[in-house]
Design a protein around this motif. Structure first.
Motif, PDB file in Angstrom:
ATOM      1  N   ALA A 102       0.836  -1.192   0.000  1.00 31.86           N
ATOM      2  CA  ALA A 102       0.000   0.000   0.000  1.00 31.86           C
ATOM      3  C   ALA A 102       0.878   1.252   0.000  1.00 31.86           C
ATOM      4  O   ALA A 102       1.886   1.328   0.720  1.00 31.86           O
ATOM      5  CB  ALA A 102      -0.922   0.007   1.215  1.00 31.86           C
ATOM      6  N   ALA A 103       0.516   2.219  -0.827  1.00 31.08           N
ATOM      7  CA  ALA A 103       1.281   3.462  -0.931  1.00 31.08           C
ATOM      8  C   ALA A 103       0.396   4.642  -0.561  1.00 31.08           C
ATOM      9  O   ALA A 103      -0.817   4.637  -0.804  1.00 31.08           O
ATOM     10  CB  ALA A 103       1.815   3.630  -2.352  1.00 31.08           C
ATOM     11  N   ARG A 104       1.012   5.642   0.032  1.00 36.76           N
ATOM     12  CA  ARG A 104       0.289   6.868   0.314  1.00 36.76           C
ATOM     13  C   ARG A 104       0.106   7.650  -0.985  1.00 36.76           C
ATOM     14  O   ARG A 104       0.937   7.567  -1.896  1.00 36.76           O
ATOM     15  CB  ARG A 104       1.043   7.706   1.334  1.00 36.76           C
ATOM     16  CG  ARG A 104       0.999   7.119   2.751  1.00 36.76           C
ATOM     17  CD  ARG A 104       1.721   8.018   3.731  1.00 36.76           C
ATOM     18  NE  ARG A 104       3.163   7.957   3.543  1.00 36.76           N
ATOM     19  CZ  ARG A 104       4.026   8.814   4.066  1.00 36.76           C
ATOM     20  NH1 ARG A 104       3.587   9.833   4.784  1.00 36.76           N
ATOM     21  NH2 ARG A 104       5.319   8.663   3.876  1.00 36.76           N
ATOM     22  N   PHE A 105      -0.975   8.415  -1.059  1.00 35.58           N
ATOM     23  CA  PHE A 105      -1.208   9.213  -2.264  1.00 35.58           C
ATOM     24  C   PHE A 105      -1.975  10.464  -1.901  1.00 35.58           C
ATOM     25  O   PHE A 105      -2.632  10.544  -0.854  1.00 35.58           O
ATOM     26  CB  PHE A 105      -1.969   8.402  -3.321  1.00 35.58           C
ATOM     27  CG  PHE A 105      -3.337   7.962  -2.903  1.00 35.58           C
ATOM     28  CD1 PHE A 105      -4.460   8.763  -3.164  1.00 35.58           C
ATOM     29  CD2 PHE A 105      -3.528   6.750  -2.253  1.00 35.58           C
ATOM     30  CE1 PHE A 105      -5.727   8.359  -2.777  1.00 35.58           C
ATOM     31  CE2 PHE A 105      -4.790   6.344  -1.861  1.00 35.58           C
ATOM     32  CZ  PHE A 105      -5.900   7.140  -2.134  1.00 35.58           C
ATOM     33  N   SER A 106      -1.885  11.457  -2.783  1.00 31.28           N
ATOM     34  CA  SER A 106      -2.615  12.710  -2.607  1.00 31.28           C
ATOM     35  C   SER A 106      -2.961  13.260  -3.972  1.00 31.28           C
ATOM     36  O   SER A 106      -2.354  12.892  -4.987  1.00 31.28           O
ATOM     37  CB  SER A 106      -1.786  13.725  -1.802  1.00 31.28           C
ATOM     38  OG  SER A 106      -0.566  14.016  -2.473  1.00 31.28           O
ATOM     39  N   VAL A 118       2.077   9.873  -5.733  1.00 30.96           N
ATOM     40  CA  VAL A 118       2.185   8.560  -5.091  1.00 30.96           C
ATOM     41  C   VAL A 118       3.497   8.495  -4.321  1.00 30.96           C
ATOM     42  O   VAL A 118       4.565   8.821  -4.854  1.00 30.96           O
ATOM     43  CB  VAL A 118       2.144   7.423  -6.138  1.00 30.96           C
ATOM     44  CG1 VAL A 118       2.298   6.056  -5.467  1.00 30.96           C
ATOM     45  CG2 VAL A 118       0.841   7.491  -6.924  1.00 30.96           C
ATOM     46  N   ARG A 119       3.409   8.076  -3.063  1.00 28.56           N
ATOM     47  CA  ARG A 119       4.600   7.940  -2.230  1.00 28.56           C
ATOM     48  C   ARG A 119       4.721   6.476  -1.804  1.00 28.56           C
ATOM     49  O   ARG A 119       4.015   6.013  -0.907  1.00 28.56           O
ATOM     50  CB  ARG A 119       4.501   8.834  -0.994  1.00 28.56           C
ATOM     51  CG  ARG A 119       5.791   8.914  -0.185  1.00 28.56           C
ATOM     52  CD  ARG A 119       5.622   9.886   0.978  1.00 28.56           C
ATOM     53  NE  ARG A 119       6.840   9.985   1.756  1.00 28.56           N
ATOM     54  CZ  ARG A 119       7.847  10.804   1.491  1.00 28.56           C
ATOM     55  NH1 ARG A 119       7.780  11.586   0.436  1.00 28.56           N
ATOM     56  NH2 ARG A 119       8.917  10.853   2.255  1.00 28.56           N
ATOM     57  N   PRO A 120       5.600   5.720  -2.469  1.00 30.60           N
ATOM     58  CA  PRO A 120       5.740   4.304  -2.131  1.00 30.60           C
ATOM     59  C   PRO A 120       6.241   4.115  -0.702  1.00 30.60           C
ATOM     60  O   PRO A 120       6.849   5.008  -0.106  1.00 30.60           O
ATOM     61  CB  PRO A 120       6.789   3.805  -3.137  1.00 30.60           C
ATOM     62  CG  PRO A 120       6.845   4.828  -4.208  1.00 30.60           C
ATOM     63  CD  PRO A 120       6.502   6.129  -3.560  1.00 30.60           C
ATOM     64  N   ARG A 121       5.993   2.950  -0.170  1.00 29.02           N
ATOM     65  CA  ARG A 121       6.468   2.646   1.183  1.00 29.02           C
ATOM     66  C   ARG A 121       7.986   2.706   1.241  1.00 29.02           C
ATOM     67  O   ARG A 121       8.567   3.205   2.205  1.00 29.02           O
ATOM     68  CB  ARG A 121       5.985   1.263   1.608  1.00 29.02           C
ATOM     69  CG  ARG A 121       6.477   0.851   2.980  1.00 29.02           C
ATOM     70  CD  ARG A 121       5.779  -0.374   3.480  1.00 29.02           C
ATOM     71  NE  ARG A 121       6.287  -0.768   4.789  1.00 29.02           N
ATOM     72  CZ  ARG A 121       5.703  -1.668   5.564  1.00 29.02           C
ATOM     73  NH1 ARG A 121       4.587  -2.265   5.169  1.00 29.02           N
ATOM     74  NH2 ARG A 121       6.204  -1.965   6.734  1.00 29.02           N
ATOM     75  N   ASP A 122       8.654   2.190   0.223  1.00 28.58           N
ATOM     76  CA  ASP A 122      10.117   2.233   0.144  1.00 28.58           C
ATOM     77  C   ASP A 122      10.527   3.010  -1.097  1.00 28.58           C
ATOM     78  O   ASP A 122       9.841   2.991  -2.123  1.00 28.58           O
ATOM     79  CB  ASP A 122      10.700   0.816   0.071  1.00 28.58           C
ATOM     80  CG  ASP A 122      10.350  -0.020   1.290  1.00 28.58           C
ATOM     81  OD1 ASP A 122      10.555   0.466   2.417  1.00 28.58           O
ATOM     82  OD2 ASP A 122       9.853  -1.151   1.109  1.00 28.58           O
TER      83      ASP A 122
END
Length: 473
Positions: A102-106, A118-122
Motif C-alpha cells: 500500500a502506498a500513500r497518495f494525494s 504517489v509515495r511508495p512505502r520504500d
C-alpha cells in the motif's frame, strides 16, 4: 530567547530527517517532477520514470455514467525516487499499491487538478522496474481544449467515446500522459450485454457473464496515451484479412453503416498504396471506428483504428491512416512538433489525389502559394498566420499552418531533391524513428544527411520557421 546557530541547524536537520523518514528509514530519493515542461502543456506527463506497459481494466455503465477502473502500470525508475506523479483528471482514487505494498497518495495540481502524487512505502532505486496499481471510480470528465474542442470522455447516445489528443486520456485512466512516454497496453472493458467496447490493437477475447460482456484488447507496439481510445456502444463489426494487408477490424454505428460501407471497403487499397509510399506498416492491425456525426467534433488517428464522426471521405481516411506512420509510430517529442504529424498526413492526401486522377501535389502547392498573394479570403490568410514549427500557443497547434503549410514544407523538400530522394527521405524517416519519438530538429538533420549536396537553409528559414509569407513567386 533566540536559539544559537548550532542548535537551530540541529533542529532543522532533525526536521528534514523526520519528514524524509518512512517506517523508520531515511528517504534518499527525490520526488519525480509533476510535468515534463512541454512548451504548450507544461503539466502534462511526469518526470523520474518511464512507463513500459499499462494494464487497464475498466467497467462502464452508460446509464449511471459511472466508470470503475484498475490501472496496473509497469515502469522503470530513471532516478532514485521517493515519490512520483501520475496524470488523472477527476475520478475518485480508492487505493494505490507500489510493488505490492500500500502506498500513500494525494491529489493536487491547482485548478487543473490533474496530479496524483504517489509515495511508495520504500524508495525506488534508479533502474528498478516497478508496478503501481491504482484503483479508481467516478464519472469521467469531458475536457475542453485550449482551442475549444472537446476530448476526454465524451458521452454518446448509446455509450461513450474516449479521445485523448492532447491530454484527454487522463480523464479515464491514470498515467504518464505525454507523447514522449510510449508503452504497450492491455485494455479490458466490461459493459452491459448488448453493447460493445472497441479499443486499440487486437481483440483477444469477448466473454459474457451475468449480463455483462468483457472485451480484452492487446496493443503489442508502443503507443502514446493520446491515441488510446475506448468506444462503447452499438456497432456493426466487420473483420477481414486480405493478402498483403494486416487484419482489418471496423466498428460502425448502425446509423452510419450504409454511408460508410464503400469507403471502409477501400482500407486494404489505401494500406497497399500507403506501404508503397511510406514503407512497411508499423502495426499488426488496422481499421476504423465510425460514430454518429455529433458524437465528436473531429476525426482522430487513434492507433490501429482511427475514429470518425460520421462516414469519412476517402481523403480523410487516407489522412488518418497516414498518421499511423507519422504521429503514431514516429511520435513527436513535444506538442510543438505537431506539424510532423499533420504536415505528413496532409501531404499524404495530396499524394493520394496525385496518384488517383486528382490534382497533383504541385497543383495544390501552387494554388496555396498563389492564394497567399491574390486571395483575400480569411481561410487563405489563416495558412500564413504563423510558421508550422512555431505555433504561438496551445490553442493554435491544430490550426491550418500546421497542416497545409506543413505539407508545403514537404513539397519544397521534394522540389529540391527530386522524387527518388524524396521518397527515400519519407520512408527512411518512418523507419529510422519507428515506434519512437522525434522533433523538428531531428527531421531537418535527417533531411540534410540524406541529401548532403542540397542547401535547405532557405526552406527552413522561409517555410518552416519564418514568419509571414515567403517571397512572392
Amino acid at each position: 530567547m533566540p536559539r544559537s546557530v548550532p542548535v537551530a541547524r540541529a533542529v532543522a536537520v532533525l526536521l528534514v530527517l523526520a519528514l524524509a523518514a518512512c517506517d523508520g528509514e531515511v528517504r534518499r530519493g527525490v520526488a519525480g517532477a509533476a510535468g515534463v515542461r512541454d512548451p504548450y502543456f507544461p503539466k502534462a506527463g511526469n518526470g523520474g520514470y518511464d512507463v513500459t506497459h499499462y494494464g487497464l481494466t475498466v467497467g462502464y455503465d452508460p446509464e449511471a455514467r459511472r466508470l470503475s477502473g484498475e490501472a496496473e502500470i509497469t515502469a522503470r525508475a530513471e532516478r532514485d525516487l521517493s515519490a512520483f506523479n501520475l496524470d488523472l483528471k477527476g475520478m475518485d482514487v480508492e487505493s494505490v499499491e507500489v510493488a505490492g505494498e500500500a502506498a500513500r497518495f494525494s491529489r493536487g495540481g491547482g485548478q487543473e487538478g490533474q496530479e496524483l502524487t504517489v509515495r511508495p512505502r520504500d524508495d525506488l532505486d534508479e533502474g528498478a522496474v516497478f508496478t503501481a496499481v491504482v484503483r479508481y471510480s467516478g464519472s469521467p470528465e469531458t475536457i475542453t481544449d485550449p482551442d475549444g474542442s472537446e476530448e476526454g470522455w465524451l458521452r454518446t447516445a448509446d455509450g461513450a467515446l474516449g479521445l485523448g489528443e492532447p491530454t484527454g486520456s487522463m480523464a479515464w485512466f491514470p498515467g504518464n500522459h505525454h507523447p514522449s512516454d510510449k508503452a504497450t497496453y492491455d485494455i479490458t472493458v466490461t459493459v452491459p450485454e448488448g453493447l460493445r467496447a472497441v479499443s486499440n490493437g487486437e481483440l483477444r477475447s469477448e466473454v459474457t457473464k451475468r449480463g455483462r460482456t468483457s472485451f480484452a484488447w492487446h496493443v503489442g507496439e508502443p503507443m502514446a496515451s493520446y491515441v488510446a481510445t475506448v468506444a462503447v456502444g452499438e456497432y456493426e463489426v466487420r473483420r477481414s484479412k486480405g493478402e498483403g494487408v494486416p487484419p482489418v477490424y471496423t466498428a460502425v454505428d448502425p446509423s452510419q453503416v450504409k454511408e460508410s460501407r464503400s469507403v471502409l471497403a477501400r482500407i486494404p487499397e489505401v494500406m497497399k498504396w500507403a506501404e508503397l509510399n511510406f514503407g512497411p506498416y508499423p502495426f499488426s492491425s488496422v481499421g476504423a471506428i465510425v460514430e454518429r456525426e455529433d458524437d465528436a467534433g473531429y476525426a482522430l488517428e487513434t492507433q490501429n483504428r482511427p475514429v470518425f464522426p460520421g462516414a469519412p471521405s476517402v481523403e480523410l481516411l487516407v489522412h488518418e491512416l497516414a498518421h499511423q506512420w507519422y504521429g503514431n509510430s514516429v511520435t513527436p517529442k513535444t506538442w510543438r512538433d505537431m506539424w510532423l504529424n499533420e504536415g505528413f498526413a496532409t501531404y499524404a492526401e495530396w499524394l493520394w489525389a496525385e496518384d488517383h486522377g486528382g490534382d497533383s501535389a504541385q497543383d495544390v502547392f501552387d494554388a496555396l502559394y498563389r492564394d497567399a498573394y491574390y486571395d483575400t479570403r480569411e481561410a487563405s490568410d489563416a495558412v500564413w498566420a504563423f510558421p508550422p514549427a512555431k505555433p504561438p500557443s496551445a490553442a493554435r497547434i491544430s490550426d491550418s499552418p500546421v497542416y497545409q503549410r506543413g505539407g508545403m514544407v514537404l513539397h519544397k523538400i521534394r522540389q529540391s531533391v527530386g522524387d527518388d530522394t524524396f521518397y527515400d527521405i519519407v520512408q527512411g524517416w518512418a523507419a529510422a524513428h519507428r515506434h519512437g519519438n522525434a522533433d523538428t530538429a531531428d527531421f531537418t538533420a535527417y533531411v540534410e544527411k540524406k541529401a548532403p549536396g542540397v542547401d535547405f537553409s532557405g526552406i527552413w528559414k522561409d517555410w518552416l520557421y519564418g514568419d509571414g509569407k515567403p517571397d512572392r513567386p
